[in-house]
Design a protein around this motif. Structure first.
Motif, PDB file in Angstrom:
ATOM      1  N   ASP A  37     103.981 -38.767  14.970  1.00  9.99           N
ATOM      2  CA  ASP A  37     103.819 -37.542  14.176  1.00  9.99           C
ATOM      3  C   ASP A  37     102.371 -37.146  13.930  1.00  9.99           C
ATOM      4  OD1 ASP A  37     103.474 -39.800  12.574  1.00  9.99           O
ATOM      5  OD2 ASP A  37     104.080 -38.753  10.752  1.00  9.99           O
ATOM      6  N   ARG A  38     101.395 -37.961  14.356  1.00 11.59           N
ATOM      7  CA  ARG A  38     100.022 -37.624  13.963  1.00 11.59           C
ATOM      8  C   ARG A  38      99.049 -37.564  15.141  1.00 11.59           C
ATOM      9  NH1 ARG A  38      98.829 -40.829   8.460  1.00 11.59           N
ATOM     10  NH2 ARG A  38      99.134 -42.613   9.794  1.00 11.59           N
ATOM     11  N   ASN A  39      99.585 -37.456  16.317  1.00 11.02           N
ATOM     12  CA  ASN A  39      98.738 -37.305  17.515  1.00 11.02           C
ATOM     13  C   ASN A  39      97.690 -38.399  17.655  1.00 11.02           C
ATOM     14  OD1 ASN A  39     100.240 -35.096  18.034  1.00 11.02           O
ATOM     15  ND2 ASN A  39      98.670 -33.598  17.514  1.00 11.02           N
ATOM     16  N   GLU A  40      98.066 -39.596  17.216  1.00 13.44           N
ATOM     17  CA  GLU A  40      97.173 -40.723  17.451  1.00 13.44           C
ATOM     18  C   GLU A  40      97.396 -41.208  18.885  1.00 13.44           C
ATOM     19  OE1 GLU A  40      97.577 -41.967  12.801  1.00 13.44           O
ATOM     20  OE2 GLU A  40      99.158 -42.259  14.262  1.00 13.44           O
ATOM     21  N   ASN A  41      96.578 -42.157  19.283  1.00 13.70           N
ATOM     22  CA  ASN A  41      96.705 -42.702  20.624  1.00 13.70           C
ATOM     23  C   ASN A  41      97.371 -44.071  20.507  1.00 13.70           C
ATOM     24  OD1 ASN A  41      96.254 -44.120  22.963  1.00 13.70           O
ATOM     25  ND2 ASN A  41      94.028 -43.816  22.968  1.00 13.70           N
ATOM     26  N   ASN A  42      98.680 -44.096  20.734  1.00 12.62           N
ATOM     27  CA  ASN A  42      99.419 -45.344  20.545  1.00 12.62           C
ATOM     28  C   ASN A  42      99.111 -46.386  21.626  1.00 12.62           C
ATOM     29  OD1 ASN A  42     100.457 -43.964  18.442  1.00 12.62           O
ATOM     30  ND2 ASN A  42     102.609 -44.141  19.004  1.00 12.62           N
ATOM     31  N   PHE A  43      98.338 -45.980  22.650  1.00 13.81           N
ATOM     32  CA  PHE A  43      97.917 -46.958  23.662  1.00 13.81           C
ATOM     33  C   PHE A  43      96.738 -47.786  23.143  1.00 13.81           C
ATOM     34  CE2 PHE A  43     100.154 -43.658  25.871  1.00 13.81           C
ATOM     35  CZ  PHE A  43     101.005 -44.377  26.683  1.00 13.81           C
ATOM     36  N   GLY A  44      96.164 -47.333  22.019  1.00 16.62           N
ATOM     37  CA  GLY A  44      95.147 -48.144  21.348  1.00 16.62           C
ATOM     38  C   GLY A  44      93.741 -47.972  21.889  1.00 16.62           C
ATOM     39  N   PHE A  45      92.850 -48.844  21.408  1.00 11.72           N
ATOM     40  CA  PHE A  45      91.434 -48.724  21.770  1.00 11.72           C
ATOM     41  C   PHE A  45      91.061 -49.713  22.869  1.00 11.72           C
ATOM     42  CE2 PHE A  45      91.969 -50.896  17.632  1.00 11.72           C
ATOM     43  CZ  PHE A  45      91.699 -52.204  18.020  1.00 11.72           C
ATOM     44  N   ARG A 220      83.916 -32.804  18.956  1.00 13.30           N
ATOM     45  CA  ARG A 220      84.603 -33.873  19.707  1.00 13.30           C
ATOM     46  C   ARG A 220      84.896 -35.041  18.763  1.00 13.30           C
ATOM     47  NH1 ARG A 220      84.680 -34.399  25.715  1.00 13.30           N
ATOM     48  NH2 ARG A 220      84.104 -32.335  26.414  1.00 13.30           N
ATOM     49  N   THR A 221      85.814 -35.876  19.161  1.00  8.75           N
ATOM     50  CA  THR A 221      86.169 -36.993  18.287  1.00  8.75           C
ATOM     51  C   THR A 221      86.486 -38.271  19.063  1.00  8.75           C
ATOM     52  OG1 THR A 221      87.729 -37.734  16.593  1.00  8.75           O
ATOM     53  CG2 THR A 221      88.614 -36.244  18.237  1.00  8.75           C
ATOM     54  N   PHE A 222      86.301 -39.385  18.396  1.00 10.48           N
ATOM     55  CA  PHE A 222      86.722 -40.680  18.956  1.00 10.48           C
ATOM     56  C   PHE A 222      88.133 -41.056  18.488  1.00 10.48           C
ATOM     57  CE2 PHE A 222      82.248 -40.922  19.848  1.00 10.48           C
ATOM     58  CZ  PHE A 222      82.194 -41.680  21.014  1.00 10.48           C
ATOM     59  N   SER A 223      88.775 -40.152  17.747  1.00 10.60           N
ATOM     60  CA  SER A 223      90.087 -40.487  17.181  1.00 10.60           C
ATOM     61  C   SER A 223      91.227 -40.401  18.170  1.00 10.60           C
ATOM     62  CB  SER A 223      90.413 -39.536  16.026  1.00 10.60           C
ATOM     63  OG  SER A 223      89.484 -39.675  14.999  1.00 10.60           O
ATOM     64  N   LYS A 224      91.036 -39.675  19.252  1.00 11.93           N
ATOM     65  CA  LYS A 224      92.184 -39.396  20.122  1.00 11.93           C
ATOM     66  C   LYS A 224      92.148 -40.288  21.365  1.00 11.93           C
ATOM     67  CE  LYS A 224      93.360 -36.480  17.010  1.00 11.93           C
ATOM     68  NZ  LYS A 224      94.514 -36.692  16.146  1.00 11.93           N
ATOM     69  N   PRO A 300     104.905 -26.693  27.838  1.00  8.89           N
ATOM     70  CA  PRO A 300     104.095 -27.620  28.636  1.00  8.89           C
ATOM     71  C   PRO A 300     102.731 -27.807  27.967  1.00  8.89           C
ATOM     72  CG  PRO A 300     105.136 -25.985  30.032  1.00  8.89           C
ATOM     73  CD  PRO A 300     105.362 -25.544  28.608  1.00  8.89           C
ATOM     74  N   SER A 301     102.283 -29.056  27.913  1.00  4.97           N
ATOM     75  CA  SER A 301     101.096 -29.366  27.109  1.00  4.97           C
ATOM     76  C   SER A 301     100.029 -30.068  27.941  1.00  4.97           C
ATOM     77  CB  SER A 301     101.539 -30.295  25.970  1.00  4.97           C
ATOM     78  OG  SER A 301     100.440 -30.920  25.370  1.00  4.97           O
ATOM     79  N   VAL A 302      98.769 -29.742  27.686  1.00  6.79           N
ATOM     80  CA  VAL A 302      97.682 -30.475  28.354  1.00  6.79           C
ATOM     81  C   VAL A 302      97.182 -31.618  27.463  1.00  6.79           C
ATOM     82  CG1 VAL A 302      96.885 -28.520  29.756  1.00  6.79           C
ATOM     83  CG2 VAL A 302      95.917 -28.883  27.475  1.00  6.79           C
ATOM     84  N   ALA A 303      97.797 -31.788  26.302  1.00  2.21           N
ATOM     85  CA  ALA A 303      97.293 -32.772  25.329  1.00  2.21           C
ATOM     86  C   ALA A 303      98.222 -33.992  25.252  1.00  2.21           C
ATOM     87  CB  ALA A 303      97.158 -32.095  23.969  1.00  2.21           C
ATOM     88  N   ASN A 304      98.058 -34.805  24.230  1.00  2.00           N
ATOM     89  CA  ASN A 304      98.887 -36.014  24.098  1.00  2.00           C
ATOM     90  C   ASN A 304     100.050 -35.787  23.133  1.00  2.00           C
ATOM     91  OD1 ASN A 304      97.324 -35.923  21.765  1.00  2.00           O
ATOM     92  ND2 ASN A 304      97.261 -38.154  21.554  1.00  2.00           N
ATOM     93  N   PHE A 305     100.504 -34.543  23.062  1.00  2.00           N
ATOM     94  CA  PHE A 305     101.665 -34.224  22.227  1.00  2.00           C
ATOM     95  C   PHE A 305     102.390 -33.055  22.869  1.00  2.00           C
ATOM     96  CE2 PHE A 305      97.825 -32.163  20.705  1.00  2.00           C
ATOM     97  CZ  PHE A 305      98.194 -30.829  20.712  1.00  2.00           C
ATOM     98  N   ILE A 306     103.602 -32.819  22.391  1.00  2.00           N
ATOM     99  CA  ILE A 306     104.414 -31.781  23.019  1.00  2.00           C
ATOM    100  C   ILE A 306     105.297 -31.131  21.956  1.00  2.00           C
ATOM    101  CG2 ILE A 306     106.046 -33.599  23.768  1.00  2.00           C
ATOM    102  CD1 ILE A 306     106.752 -31.927  26.147  1.00  2.00           C
ATOM    103  N   VAL A 340     109.685 -29.075  16.955  1.00  2.15           N
ATOM    104  CA  VAL A 340     109.164 -30.344  16.435  1.00  2.15           C
ATOM    105  C   VAL A 340     108.035 -30.793  17.366  1.00  2.15           C
ATOM    106  CG1 VAL A 340     109.755 -32.786  16.104  1.00  2.15           C
ATOM    107  CG2 VAL A 340     111.313 -31.017  15.298  1.00  2.15           C
ATOM    108  N   ARG A 341     106.939 -31.252  16.778  1.00  2.00           N
ATOM    109  CA  ARG A 341     105.824 -31.746  17.606  1.00  2.00           C
ATOM    110  C   ARG A 341     105.933 -33.262  17.716  1.00  2.00           C
ATOM    111  NH1 ARG A 341     100.104 -31.849  15.029  1.00  2.00           N
ATOM    112  NH2 ARG A 341     100.924 -33.906  14.515  1.00  2.00           N
ATOM    113  N   VAL A 342     105.881 -33.725  18.945  1.00  2.00           N
ATOM    114  CA  VAL A 342     106.041 -35.156  19.183  1.00  2.00           C
ATOM    115  C   VAL A 342     104.805 -35.679  19.917  1.00  2.00           C
ATOM    116  CG1 VAL A 342     107.488 -36.935  20.257  1.00  2.00           C
ATOM    117  CG2 VAL A 342     108.536 -34.820  19.406  1.00  2.00           C
ATOM    118  N   THR A 343     104.199 -36.726  19.374  1.00  2.00           N
ATOM    119  CA  THR A 343     103.059 -37.358  20.052  1.00  2.00           C
ATOM    120  C   THR A 343     103.595 -38.225  21.180  1.00  2.00           C
ATOM    121  OG1 THR A 343     101.950 -37.444  17.926  1.00  2.00           O
ATOM    122  CG2 THR A 343     101.023 -38.815  19.677  1.00  2.00           C
TER     123      THR A 343
END
Ligand SMILES: Cc1ncc(COP(=O)(O)O)c(C=O)c1O
Length: 368
Positions: A37-45, A220-224, A300-306, A340-343
């Motif tokens: 729900d928060r567009n984080e990167n669940n693949f981690g750092f 830009r961010t390091f959060s995504k 269709p999305s170019v980002a990490n959510f849809i 609904v937006r899904v990461t």
């Protein structure tokens, strides 16, 4: 004695997102729930981040460098600009607030589209500016319509590229054409939080436009893609005159050593960056295929959510997923009532999403 109230200009304008977070916040939930729900990167750092943080701990009694050095110089190399073109912040949230504080007042209009990232609006309202929002066109940023709204009171224009929540994107050339038509006294902020997920060559190129347009600020961010949302590092790229004005009013030690160390290490780890980019794309295709099989519409999305259209009240959909320990974001708060937006999560998380979705579909069929 009466209750203490927020100032008049903010009454009734509280940020719904923050309210939702307050309601939802609960440590045990964060552990138990799959968070999409928060567009984080669940693949981690990057795997190299913990070592870098460990090393930085020993110097944590010393304030960070106020410029965010040496990260700032490394970012300058990365973007082929000068260190003077970069302001390192405590995430883009801080920079958005700072930009509003420095450039807006109660006589200014802040222009953006809707729906988009809610903090542009909140940061503008906090400093007493008026906010004008233009509806997206076919889910995309309405650049032409925004140009038509620009007059001498419009001091700031916020563009989100790719746009959160719709995942749509405008190109370097479209941005260049837009900037040509914007007068010099209106600043244009392009928030590129999700640009790293765009897999064409376009994702590195807009930074050089800061040499052409003094009115342009890129965030830009390091959060995504870097997966460091919990550490808080973002940065702005702009002409050095803009960076200097922002720098004068930022909190001097606005970042922390552990976050800077993590960001520096992550910036160098291109393998992890590419791994996340590719993994998100593979998983996104999985969503496209699975949704198409079930004849469910999506953007269709170019980002990490849809964004997905369930043709059901989005609050009910969110609640159904939540009872199945999966968090997704309802579109009602942005006027996308049935969306609904899904990461895009890890494969096992996405599989779980479709399992729950199938249960929802069965339930709706039974109801009918
Ligand atoms: C478009 C956009 N900009 C900025 C942010 C915040 O980024 P940061 O974590 O760098 O403050 C987000 C967070 O979701 C976002 O969606």
């Amino acid at each position: 004695m009466g209750e203490i109230q927020i100032k008049n200009t903010l009454q009734g304008l509280e940020n719904k997102y923050i309210k939702r977070e307050l309601k939802d916040s609960n440590e045990s939930k964060e552990q138990l729930f799959i968070q999409l729900d928060r567009n984080e990167n669940n693949f981690g750092f990057s795997k190299q981040v913990p070592g870098a943080i460990n090393q930085a701990i020993s110097e944590s009694y010393i304030y960070t460098n106020v410029f965010g050095e040496p990260l700032r110089t490394e970012l300058a190399h990365y973007h082929q600009v000068l260190p003077d073109n970069i302001l390192v912040g405590n995430g883009s949230f801080e920079l958005i607030s700072l930009i509003a504080q420095v450039f807006l007042d109660s006589t200014s209009i802040s222009l953006t589209a809707t729906p988009t990232f809610a903090w542009y609006r909140a940061a503008s309202l906090l400093v007493g500016a008026k906010v004008k929002e233009i509806a997206l066109k076919e889910h995309a940023f309405p650049l032409r319509q925004l140009i038509e709204q620009v007059d001498s009171d419009v001091k700031l224009i916020w563009l989100c590229n790719p746009n959160n929540p719709t995942g749509t994107y405008f190109s370097y050339h479209e941005l260049n054409d837009f900037l040509k038509e914007i007068p010099e006294n209106s600043l244009v902020v392009v928030d590129e939080a999700y640009i790293d997920f765009v897999t064409t060559n376009e994702n590195y190129s807009v930074a050089k436009l800061i040499h052409k347009y003094k009115k342009l600020i890129i965030l830009r961010t390091f959060s995504k893609i870097h997966g460091l949302a919990g550490l808080r590092v973002g940065y702005a790229l702009a002409d050095n005159s803009i960076i200097e004005q922002l720098f004068s009013f930022k909190i001097p030690p606005n970042t922390n050593r552990l976050a800077l160390a993590a960001a520096r290490t992550s910036l160098k780890d291109r393998t992890h960056y590419q791994y996340v980019q590719q993994a998100v794309n593979v998983e996104k295709k999985y969503y496209y295929d699975e949704l198409s099989k079930r004849q469910i519409r999506f953007i269709p999305s170019v980002a990490n959510f849809i964004m997905i259209n369930f043709e059901l009240d989005s609050e009910e959909v969110v609640a159904f997923f939540q009872t199945n320990h999966l968090l997704v974001r309802g579109g009602k708060e942005y006027g996308y009532d049935q969306w609904v937006r899904v990461t895009i999560g890890k494969h096992s998380e996405n599989e779980r999403f479709f399992k729950v979705l199938d249960q929802l579909i069965d339930r709706v069929k039974v109801k009918k």
